[in-house]
Motif scaffolding. Structure first.
Motif, PDB file in Angstrom:
ATOM      1  N   ILE A 128      36.187  49.628  36.690  1.00  0.00           N
ATOM      2  CA  ILE A 128      36.531  49.223  38.054  1.00  0.00           C
ATOM      3  C   ILE A 128      35.402  48.345  38.565  1.00  0.00           C
ATOM      4  O   ILE A 128      34.224  48.680  38.418  1.00  0.00           O
ATOM      5  CB  ILE A 128      36.709  50.440  38.974  1.00  0.00           C
ATOM      6  CG1 ILE A 128      37.906  51.286  38.526  1.00  0.00           C
ATOM      7  CG2 ILE A 128      36.880  50.012  40.424  1.00  0.00           C
ATOM      8  CD1 ILE A 128      38.012  52.619  39.227  1.00  0.00           C
ATOM      9  N   GLY A 129      35.741  47.224  39.147  1.00  0.00           N
ATOM     10  CA  GLY A 129      34.723  46.342  39.718  1.00  0.00           C
ATOM     11  C   GLY A 129      34.354  45.198  38.797  1.00  0.00           C
ATOM     12  O   GLY A 129      35.182  44.699  38.040  1.00  0.00           O
ATOM     13  N   ARG A 130      33.082  44.834  38.845  1.00  0.00           N
ATOM     14  CA  ARG A 130      32.645  43.601  38.190  1.00  0.00           C
ATOM     15  C   ARG A 130      31.597  43.885  37.115  1.00  0.00           C
ATOM     16  O   ARG A 130      30.637  44.611  37.362  1.00  0.00           O
ATOM     17  CB  ARG A 130      32.053  42.653  39.235  1.00  0.00           C
ATOM     18  CG  ARG A 130      33.023  42.297  40.324  1.00  0.00           C
ATOM     19  CD  ARG A 130      32.401  41.377  41.348  1.00  0.00           C
ATOM     20  NE  ARG A 130      31.460  42.063  42.218  1.00  0.00           N
ATOM     21  CZ  ARG A 130      30.825  41.477  43.240  1.00  0.00           C
ATOM     22  NH1 ARG A 130      31.020  40.198  43.486  1.00  0.00           N
ATOM     23  NH2 ARG A 130      30.004  42.162  44.001  1.00  0.00           N
ATOM     24  N   GLU A 131      31.796  43.281  35.963  1.00  0.00           N
ATOM     25  CA  GLU A 131      30.754  43.321  34.947  1.00  0.00           C
ATOM     26  C   GLU A 131      29.578  42.451  35.389  1.00  0.00           C
ATOM     27  O   GLU A 131      29.711  41.560  36.226  1.00  0.00           O
ATOM     28  CB  GLU A 131      31.289  42.792  33.609  1.00  0.00           C
ATOM     29  CG  GLU A 131      32.395  43.627  32.998  1.00  0.00           C
ATOM     30  CD  GLU A 131      33.779  43.245  33.474  1.00  0.00           C
ATOM     31  OE1 GLU A 131      34.763  43.794  32.954  1.00  0.00           O
ATOM     32  OE2 GLU A 131      33.886  42.403  34.409  1.00  0.00           O
ATOM     33  N   CYS A 154      47.290  46.487  34.114  1.00  0.00           N
ATOM     34  CA  CYS A 154      45.848  46.771  34.091  1.00  0.00           C
ATOM     35  C   CYS A 154      45.311  46.522  32.689  1.00  0.00           C
ATOM     36  O   CYS A 154      44.617  47.356  32.094  1.00  0.00           O
ATOM     37  CB  CYS A 154      45.590  48.202  34.529  1.00  0.00           C
ATOM     38  SG  CYS A 154      45.988  48.522  36.244  1.00  0.00           S
ATOM     39  N   MET A 155      45.617  45.352  32.162  1.00  0.00           N
ATOM     40  CA  MET A 155      45.303  45.021  30.779  1.00  0.00           C
ATOM     41  C   MET A 155      43.802  44.808  30.603  1.00  0.00           C
ATOM     42  O   MET A 155      43.021  44.897  31.549  1.00  0.00           O
ATOM     43  CB  MET A 155      46.101  43.792  30.349  1.00  0.00           C
ATOM     44  CG  MET A 155      46.118  42.647  31.320  1.00  0.00           C
ATOM     45  SD  MET A 155      44.655  41.582  31.266  1.00  0.00           S
ATOM     46  CE  MET A 155      44.856  40.823  29.676  1.00  0.00           C
ATOM     47  N   SER A 156      43.425  44.558  29.382  1.00  0.00           N
ATOM     48  CA  SER A 156      42.015  44.516  29.008  1.00  0.00           C
ATOM     49  C   SER A 156      41.431  43.133  29.267  1.00  0.00           C
ATOM     50  O   SER A 156      41.662  42.195  28.502  1.00  0.00           O
ATOM     51  CB  SER A 156      41.874  44.891  27.527  1.00  0.00           C
ATOM     52  OG  SER A 156      40.530  44.924  27.138  1.00  0.00           O
ATOM     53  N   ALA A 157      40.699  43.019  30.347  1.00  0.00           N
ATOM     54  CA  ALA A 157      40.091  41.745  30.730  1.00  0.00           C
ATOM     55  C   ALA A 157      38.907  42.009  31.626  1.00  0.00           C
ATOM     56  O   ALA A 157      38.861  43.016  32.344  1.00  0.00           O
ATOM     57  CB  ALA A 157      41.102  40.851  31.450  1.00  0.00           C
ATOM     58  N   SER A 158      37.952  41.107  31.605  1.00  0.00           N
ATOM     59  CA  SER A 158      36.850  41.171  32.562  1.00  0.00           C
ATOM     60  C   SER A 158      37.363  40.810  33.949  1.00  0.00           C
ATOM     61  O   SER A 158      38.454  40.246  34.110  1.00  0.00           O
ATOM     62  CB  SER A 158      35.742  40.205  32.147  1.00  0.00           C
ATOM     63  OG  SER A 158      36.158  38.858  32.358  1.00  0.00           O
ATOM     64  N   HIS A 159      36.561  41.116  34.944  1.00  0.00           N
ATOM     65  CA  HIS A 159      36.917  40.740  36.313  1.00  0.00           C
ATOM     66  C   HIS A 159      37.151  39.239  36.428  1.00  0.00           C
ATOM     67  O   HIS A 159      38.090  38.791  37.100  1.00  0.00           O
ATOM     68  CB  HIS A 159      35.793  41.163  37.267  1.00  0.00           C
ATOM     69  CG  HIS A 159      35.837  40.504  38.605  1.00  0.00           C
ATOM     70  ND1 HIS A 159      36.797  40.792  39.555  1.00  0.00           N
ATOM     71  CD2 HIS A 159      35.049  39.547  39.156  1.00  0.00           C
ATOM     72  CE1 HIS A 159      36.590  40.059  40.630  1.00  0.00           C
ATOM     73  NE2 HIS A 159      35.540  39.295  40.415  1.00  0.00           N
ATOM     74  N   VAL A 160      36.342  38.448  35.753  1.00  0.00           N
ATOM     75  CA  VAL A 160      36.453  36.988  35.858  1.00  0.00           C
ATOM     76  C   VAL A 160      37.762  36.515  35.239  1.00  0.00           C
ATOM     77  O   VAL A 160      38.535  35.770  35.866  1.00  0.00           O
ATOM     78  CB  VAL A 160      35.248  36.299  35.195  1.00  0.00           C
ATOM     79  CG1 VAL A 160      35.415  34.778  35.238  1.00  0.00           C
ATOM     80  CG2 VAL A 160      33.958  36.696  35.904  1.00  0.00           C
ATOM     81  N   ALA A 161      38.043  36.917  34.018  1.00  0.00           N
ATOM     82  CA  ALA A 161      39.276  36.480  33.360  1.00  0.00           C
ATOM     83  C   ALA A 161      40.506  37.032  34.070  1.00  0.00           C
ATOM     84  O   ALA A 161      41.533  36.348  34.182  1.00  0.00           O
ATOM     85  CB  ALA A 161      39.269  36.911  31.893  1.00  0.00           C
ATOM     86  N   TYR A 162      40.420  38.250  34.563  1.00  0.00           N
ATOM     87  CA  TYR A 162      41.549  38.864  35.260  1.00  0.00           C
ATOM     88  C   TYR A 162      41.919  38.069  36.512  1.00  0.00           C
ATOM     89  O   TYR A 162      43.074  38.082  36.935  1.00  0.00           O
ATOM     90  CB  TYR A 162      41.209  40.307  35.633  1.00  0.00           C
ATOM     91  CG  TYR A 162      42.412  41.164  35.961  1.00  0.00           C
ATOM     92  CD1 TYR A 162      43.261  41.613  34.960  1.00  0.00           C
ATOM     93  CD2 TYR A 162      42.692  41.548  37.269  1.00  0.00           C
ATOM     94  CE1 TYR A 162      44.356  42.414  35.244  1.00  0.00           C
ATOM     95  CE2 TYR A 162      43.777  42.349  37.570  1.00  0.00           C
ATOM     96  CZ  TYR A 162      44.611  42.780  36.552  1.00  0.00           C
ATOM     97  OH  TYR A 162      45.694  43.568  36.847  1.00  0.00           O
ATOM     98  N   GLY A 163      40.933  37.345  37.077  1.00  0.00           N
ATOM     99  CA  GLY A 163      41.213  36.502  38.226  1.00  0.00           C
ATOM    100  C   GLY A 163      42.267  35.457  37.951  1.00  0.00           C
ATOM    101  O   GLY A 163      42.969  35.011  38.867  1.00  0.00           O
ATOM    102  N   ALA A 216      30.344  35.972  36.548  1.00  0.00           N
ATOM    103  CA  ALA A 216      30.389  37.427  36.671  1.00  0.00           C
ATOM    104  C   ALA A 216      29.362  37.944  37.670  1.00  0.00           C
ATOM    105  O   ALA A 216      28.342  37.315  37.957  1.00  0.00           O
ATOM    106  CB  ALA A 216      30.162  38.074  35.310  1.00  0.00           C
ATOM    107  N   GLY A 217      29.642  39.140  38.162  1.00  0.00           N
ATOM    108  CA  GLY A 217      28.684  39.863  38.982  1.00  0.00           C
ATOM    109  C   GLY A 217      28.556  39.364  40.400  1.00  0.00           C
ATOM    110  O   GLY A 217      29.357  38.570  40.898  1.00  0.00           O
TER     111      GLY A 217
END
Length: 682
Positions: A172-175, A476-485, A185-186
């Motif tokens: 949950i949140g940002r890497e 809720c697939m497997s992605a970083s916060h940035v890519a999920y954007g 990121a972040g």
């Protein structure tokens, strides 16, 4: 011994029977979101028995619940059930444009498709428990005591509740930036984006403008004081500063996507919320005061849909309907916590519209503009015309077999197990509003960065093998916060849902784990169903593999300052970067590579030309013989391979970096960088 009265015994027996009662199916989809319904349709059309369990009263998630101005990106990447659905919705009612049907039309379209496919849907059933057998989910129990057994499960909720109950890893949140090497990121305060009173006073081009226009940018438009008379942060503002690039558990803001209209006979005045506090909108009031004459259409992003209605969304530059900082406890919250946050968002967003239409602090002309708008009377008629769905832009994200990241949306675009494509900008709304060093407010966490159409791998839809072998996760697939954007758009959820539905059927028929299905067969089936797994290169673009020598693309350059990605003029790999014609002297683009052997190389520089380009771009080559700066006129069309100009021949040593650095110092127009090519010259 005391014996319970007969009615009590009967009630206990009935309760015990209900707990033991079970319904069975081949595929159980938890979450009747567009992604979940696409999965259900795909599986049912393959002959599987399917049950969809939805925790709320309504199906369709955001598409039926308020988000009617669909975020499309490059519409060529949308095929399969997603395109079928949006095409049917547009055709079902005269005057409905593709991608922009009314919520009521979207609802009717889903209902018709589900009925045709004989998919059973149960609503208002929240997940209470699951049972497992090893690393397989056996069944789930809902709030009414009914147990549902299935061979394969699909978690298509926006929150990832089944995934979490199944013991699947998530974040949950940002890497942090270091986690995956992502520049976006972040923690990252958004830069001030100054706007004049005249710019802020103009009507938004979104009203009646081109479909899917992105007519805003993120960031604060002026120095707005962030403190109250006691020197404390205003409501919605905090002091949670961190190191730039540091990760955290905070999520981007949520809101409601209200459907509004100015058509008098279909307009309901904005309601006053149950809990109204005008101080919540003090920051909004100060923003309005900073821009005399600002219009309602600059405070709300109005996306036109069918029949005189608009999808009202947050606008990036000012305080809007995003309830920033109020959702951090939602993703992992229990039912009571989420219900409180939901109600708080209703109060905030309704209060935002009420404030603009009624509060005496608001200038009379602006109040009159806001009052001319209202909720659409014929939408959400069983919910007081208020949207069904809270816009949960991001909650849990699975850490699956493969984690999509920023690089996958910009540079390394192809995947051998592609099941569909994404193309929308990487977009994060504000995560926080902070008190800056000078006492003004500054947004934090925003970004909107162009991408290239990219492939989404099947591996990002499945958990790690040891954690669960019969669960698929299309939302809720497997992605970083940035890519999920970028990936978090409803058409992409539908694309991934269709792949999950087909994969579920293949897994149960082959009696295999979802990690072991025949991906090539899945891809063949998807193509047969007109899903888009890859795209031809854009017209006018040049493939890296078609270029000789050593080539460094703009995606691999190292940038100082804010550069903007674009794909409007072709170029190498169909995308390039430019400086926005701003921040002259503070921006550089550095291309580095190690060459295969010692010797002389011709160095070529690629850019895309246009009348607004700079005529005096300083490009410095750093070689074994030192530095040399060449001035490039980007108004002149490149002559080599229709993309490059020659900077000259230089000597390089294999164990040292060959470097080409582009500066914006003193330039008289847009500076564009596309690629650098090193060709052996001897």
């Amino acid at each position: 011994m005391r014996i319970a009265p007969l009615p009590v015994l009967l009630a206990l027996l009935l309760c015990a029977w209900r707990v033991q009662a079970a319904e069975t199916c081949d595929v159980l989809v938890y979450g009747a979101t567009p992604g979940g319904l696409s999965a259900a349709l795909a599986a049912s059309r393959e002959g599987a028995s399917v049950i969809v369990v939805e925790p709320t009263k309504w199906i369709g998630g955001m598409v039926t619940g308020g988000l009617a101005s669909t975020d499309v990106g490059n519409e060529k990447v949308i095929g399969g059930i997603a395109r079928e659905y949006f095409t049917k919705a547009a055709a079902s009612k005269p005057g409905t444009p593709m991608w922009f049907a009314e919520p009521q039309v979207n609802m009717a379209t889903f209902q018709a498709l589900l009925q045709e496919a004989k998919v059973r849907v149960v609503t208002d059933r929240k997940l209470k428990a699951i049972s497992r057998d090893g690393n397989r989910v056996e069944s789930l129990m809902t709030s009414d005591g009914i147990r549902y057994e299935a061979k394969v499960f699909i978690d298509a909720t926006y929150e990832g509740d089944l995934m979490a109950r199944a013991g699947v890893s998530y974040i949950i949140g940002r890497e942090s930036r270091d986690a995956y090497g992502e520049p976006l990121a972040g923690f990252q305060p958004a830069p001030l984006r100054p706007r004049t009173v005249e710019q802020m006073a103009q009507d938004s081009p979104s009203i009646g403008g081109p479909k899917n226009a992105l007519n805003y940018v993120h960031g604060t438009p002026a120095k707005i004081p962030a403190l109250d008379v006691a020197g404390l942060p205003l409501p919605g503002v905090s002091n949670h500063w961190s190191e730039v690039g540091e990760g955290d558990s905070r999520t981007q803001a949520y809101n409601f996507r209200a459907i509004v209209t100015r058509t008098p006979e279909n307009r309901v005045p904005f309601p006053k919320p149950a809990h109204y506090d005008a101080m919540r909108y003090e920051l909004l009031s100060r923003t309005i005061a900073a821009f005399p004459g600002i219009r309602f259409s600059k405070l709300v992003y109005l996306g036109p849909i069918a029949n005189g209605k608009f999808d009202a969304n947050a606008i990036g530059l000012v305080v809007g309907t995003d309830h920033v900082g109020a959702n951090y406890n939602y993703p992992d919250g229990d039912e009571d916590v989420r219900a409180h946050i939901w109600r708080d968002h209703v109060d905030y967003v309704q209060g935002f519209f009420w404030f603009l239409a009624n509060d005496p602090k608001v200038p009379a002309d602006l109040r009159a503009q806001a009052s001319a708008w209202g909720l659409a009377k014929d939408e959400f008629t069983d919910n007081s015309h208020w949207p069904y769905a809270l816009y949960v832009r991001e909650a849990r994200r699975m850490i699956g077999e493969y984690v999509m990241r920023q690089d996958d949306c910009i540079q390394h675009l192809t995947k051998p197990d592609s099941i569909g494509m994404g193309s929308f900008i990487m977009d994060s709304h504000a995560v926080q509003r902070l008190v800056d060093h000078d006492g003004s407010v500054i947004d934090e966490g925003n970004f909107d960065v162009p991408v290239r159409p990219y492939q989404i791998p099947y591996r990002s839809l499945i958990p790690q093998r040891a954690q669960c072998e019969n669960l698929l996760v299309p939302v809720c697939m497997s992605a970083s916060h940035v890519a999920y954007g970028s990936i978090r758009m409803e058409p992409q959820f539908m694309i991934m849902g269709q792949a999950c539905g087909l994969a579920a059927v293949q897994a149960l028929r082959a009696q295999k784990a979802v990690q072991d299905i025949d991906v090539a067969a899945l891809q063949a089936k998807l193509r047969e169903q007109k899903q888009v797994l890859d795209l031809p290169r854009p017209p006018g673009s040049i493939a890296l593999q078609d270029l000789a020598g050593t080539v460094v693309d703009d995606a691999d350059a190292k940038y100082t300052g804010e550069w903007i990605g674009s794909s409007s003029s072709g170029g190498v790999e169909g995308m390039y970067h430019h400086d926005g014609n701003e921040g002259k002297g503070a921006k550089t683009a550095r291309f580095e590579t190690r060459l295969p052997k010692d010797g002389k190389y011709e160095v070529r520089f690629a850019y895309t030309t246009a009348p607004n380009r700079a005529t005096n771009v300083p490009v410095t080559v750093i070689s074994a013989d030192g530095e040399k700066t060449i001035v490039v006129n980007e108004k002149e069309a490149p002559t080599l391979d229709k993309a490059f100009v020659s900077l000259g021949t230089f000597r390089f040593v294999a164990d040292q970096h060959g470097i080409v650095s582009v500066s914006t110092t003193g330039t008289d127009g847009y500076v564009v960088v596309d690629a650098v090519q090193f060709l052996p010259a001897e």
